[in-house]
Scaffold this active site. Structure first.
Site, mmCIF file in Angstrom:
data_model
loop_
_atom_site.group_PDB
_atom_site.id
_atom_site.type_symbol
_atom_site.label_atom_id
_atom_site.label_comp_id
_atom_site.label_asym_id
_atom_site.label_seq_id
_atom_site.Cartn_x
_atom_site.Cartn_y
_atom_site.Cartn_z
ATOM 1 C CD GLU A 27 43.293 35.100 38.056
ATOM 2 O OE1 GLU A 27 42.283 34.382 37.975
ATOM 3 O OE2 GLU A 27 43.620 35.711 39.089
ATOM 4 C CG ASN A 72 39.050 32.906 41.309
ATOM 5 O OD1 ASN A 72 39.602 32.223 42.163
ATOM 6 N ND2 ASN A 72 38.299 33.954 41.612
ATOM 7 C CG ASN A 172 43.262 29.852 42.679
ATOM 8 O OD1 ASN A 172 44.196 30.445 43.216
ATOM 9 N ND2 ASN A 172 42.043 30.384 42.594
ATOM 10 C CD GLU A 173 41.285 32.094 46.102
ATOM 11 O OE1 GLU A 173 40.140 32.308 45.623
ATOM 12 O OE2 GLU A 173 42.050 33.011 46.459
ATOM 13 C CE1 TYR A 244 44.766 39.674 46.751
ATOM 14 C CE2 TYR A 244 43.446 37.768 47.358
ATOM 15 C CZ TYR A 244 44.326 38.398 46.488
ATOM 16 O OH TYR A 244 44.766 37.736 45.370
ATOM 17 C CD GLU A 292 45.281 34.535 44.605
ATOM 18 O OE1 GLU A 292 44.422 35.353 45.011
ATOM 19 O OE2 GLU A 292 44.999 33.559 43.867
#
Length: 501
Positions: A27, A72, A172-173, A244, A292
């Protein structure tokens, strides 16, 4: 000594190994790209500015599919900024990480870097501030051989052959309040479905990943997946999962059992996706893309001032220095992904260089392996053929977060073509070595070819700039293979790998 037994049955196949399970993530964040993979002034840099010492480490790591350019970052990204003559590329503000983006590395350069590292490019499109038009333009620029405005532009920019990117992430997210353009599940499901439908109209062979919720602790978790998939199910192939883990409040016992939470995550998303499948009477089964996953000391970074009001190029952000315990947990998470490989078809260790990464660099200087490098690289190298789920009989220990957790976890692989097999194990005990008897008679294994472990008397030992080789793999001594039974002693807080033939 505490004892455990494992039986490996050749018929207990989870799934054939898809190399995408060993993917990673680059990223435009911190020093992942700039001063990470790209540093034109470095002694090892090639004509593109890529550090060849990092290229060598990426190859050794064994990462396969590389997700790009975010994260992000992608939710405010204009892909056009990163193509064409570098001198003409604009500097932009990246609102996601409050930094400046020079755009000296874009799709064209990164595609060449993927070729250097023998990696497959997995592209993300911006559904935060952009939408269908930009996604279709990027797809045309990247994949159309020739004969259209954008494909001819790519050819003029020096890429005669198309990039032929097969796997695409739809944003993304998008449930995260931190995400630029974040939206409700209903709104995202609609735009994702329309974008996916249009992209599949352009190329029905694409593999598309729709955003799941940003983590299992999100209030949206489960319901988000249901709503989004009810809109997009027939147009997409994967739903993303992001996970995570970190040690909190000195609770090493719970931390070492983090894979139990990942198992819960997988089971929940599988059940939700299958609920939608049956509700829609679909014949297709959605796969999971853990695009991720890693160890990330997020609490500490949120309490720091590394993201501040300055607009800086490639600031040092999220540069966790990992311990032996972190590496053991990461190795166990990879075991869990393999145990569920029938539904987890793709995974991306986030990220690859400097930013919560297995590889670290210094500008103008060295590159080195973090502790987490070792379980990933060995697993990627040894795991071939099919995944086998072992039967494990081991004691348990108490954890504050998960109750009773097994002391030992393991997974195996077997390659019928070569006869090679491998077993990957963790010992979660903080104090006790565990003697494990592994029945491998069903694999017809007669030769132990490799036995390594990641363990240290100090579970918090780390590799640093000052001491880059403090932690590494060690021979796992005393392993015996007798009449189809492997006997091995696993040190406390350890990850180990055995290879047989």
């Amino acid at each position: 000594m505490t004892q455990a037994t494992i039986v490996i049955d050749r018929s207990a196949v989870v799934a054939p190994i898809n190399r995408r399970i060993f993917g990673s993530f680059v990223e435009h964040l911190g020093r992942c790209v700039y001063d990470g993979i790209y540093e034109p002034g470095h002694p090892t840099a090639n004509a593109d500015g890529f550090r060849l010492d990092v290229v060598d480490l990426v190859k050794e790591l064994g990462s396969t599919t590389i997700r790009y350019p975010g994260g992000n970052f992608v939710s405010g990204y204009k892909w056009e900024d990163g193509v064409g003559p570098r001198a003409d590329r604009p500097v932009r503000r990246d609102l996601a990480w409050h930094s400046l983006e020079s755009n000296q590395v874009g799709l064209e350069e990164f595609a060449r870097w993927c070729a250097l590292t023998d990696s497959e490019l997995m592209m993300a499109v911006n559904l935060g501030t952009r939408g269908i038009d930009a996604a279709l333009d990027l797809l045309e620029y990247a994949n159309q051989p020739d004969g259209t405005a954008l494909s001819e532009q790519r050819i003029r920019n020096g890429a005669v052959e198309p990039y032929d990117i097969r796997m695409w992430c739809l944003g993304n997210e998008m449930d995260g309040p931190w995400q630029i353009g974040h939206m409700s599940a209903d709104d995202y499901g609609k735009i994702a479905a329309r974008t996916a439908s249009a992209m599949k109209t352009a190329d029905k062979g694409l593999e598309l990943v729709v955003c799941g919720s940003s983590g299992s602790a999100m209030p949206t978790f489960g319901e988000w997946e249901r709503v989004v998939l009810e809109h997009s199910y027939e147009y997409v192939d994967y739903v993303s999962c992001h996970a995570y883990y970190q040690e909190r409040k000195g609770d090493l016992a719970s931390y070492l059992a983090s894979s139990l939470e990942m198992t819960y995550f997988i089971e929940t998303v599988k059940a939700t996706a299958d609920h939608v499948k049956y509700k829609l009477r679909s014949e297709k089964t959605i796969q999971l893309s853990f695009d991720e996953w890693n160890i990330w000391y997020l609490d500490e970074h949120q309490a720091s001032e590394e993201v501040n009001e300055e607009w800086r190029h490639a600031p040092r952000q999220l540069e966790d220095v990992y311990s032996v315990a972190d590496a053991v947990v990461l190795g166990n998470l990879l075991i869990t992904l393999l145990q569920n490989h029938d539904r987890v078809g793709s995974a991306s260790l986030a990220q690859l260089v400097n930013v919560i990464a297995p590889i670290m660099t210094e500008p103008g200087g060295a590159s080195w392996r973090q502790t987490t490098f070792f379980p990933f690289s060995v697993t990627s190298r040894l795991a071939r053929g099919v995944v086998l789920k072992p039967r494990i009989d081991a004691g348990t220990y108490d954890t504050a977060l998960y109750g009773a957790a097994p002391l030992v976890d393991a997974v195996a692989t077997f390659d019928a073509e070569t006869g090679a097999s491998a077993v990957f194990l963790v010992n979660r005990s903080q104090t006790e070595s565990i003697e494990v008897s592994i029945d491998v008679s069903g694999l017809d294994a007669t030769l132990l070819t490799e036995a390594v472990t990641l363990h240290d008397a100090d579970a918090y030992a780390r590799n640093t700039l000052a001491d880059q080789n403090r932690v590494g793999l060690k021979p796992l001594d005393g392993v015996l293979l007798t009449e189809g039974v492997l006997t091995v002693i696993l040190p406390p807080v350890s990850w180990s790998a055995l290879a047989l033939n």
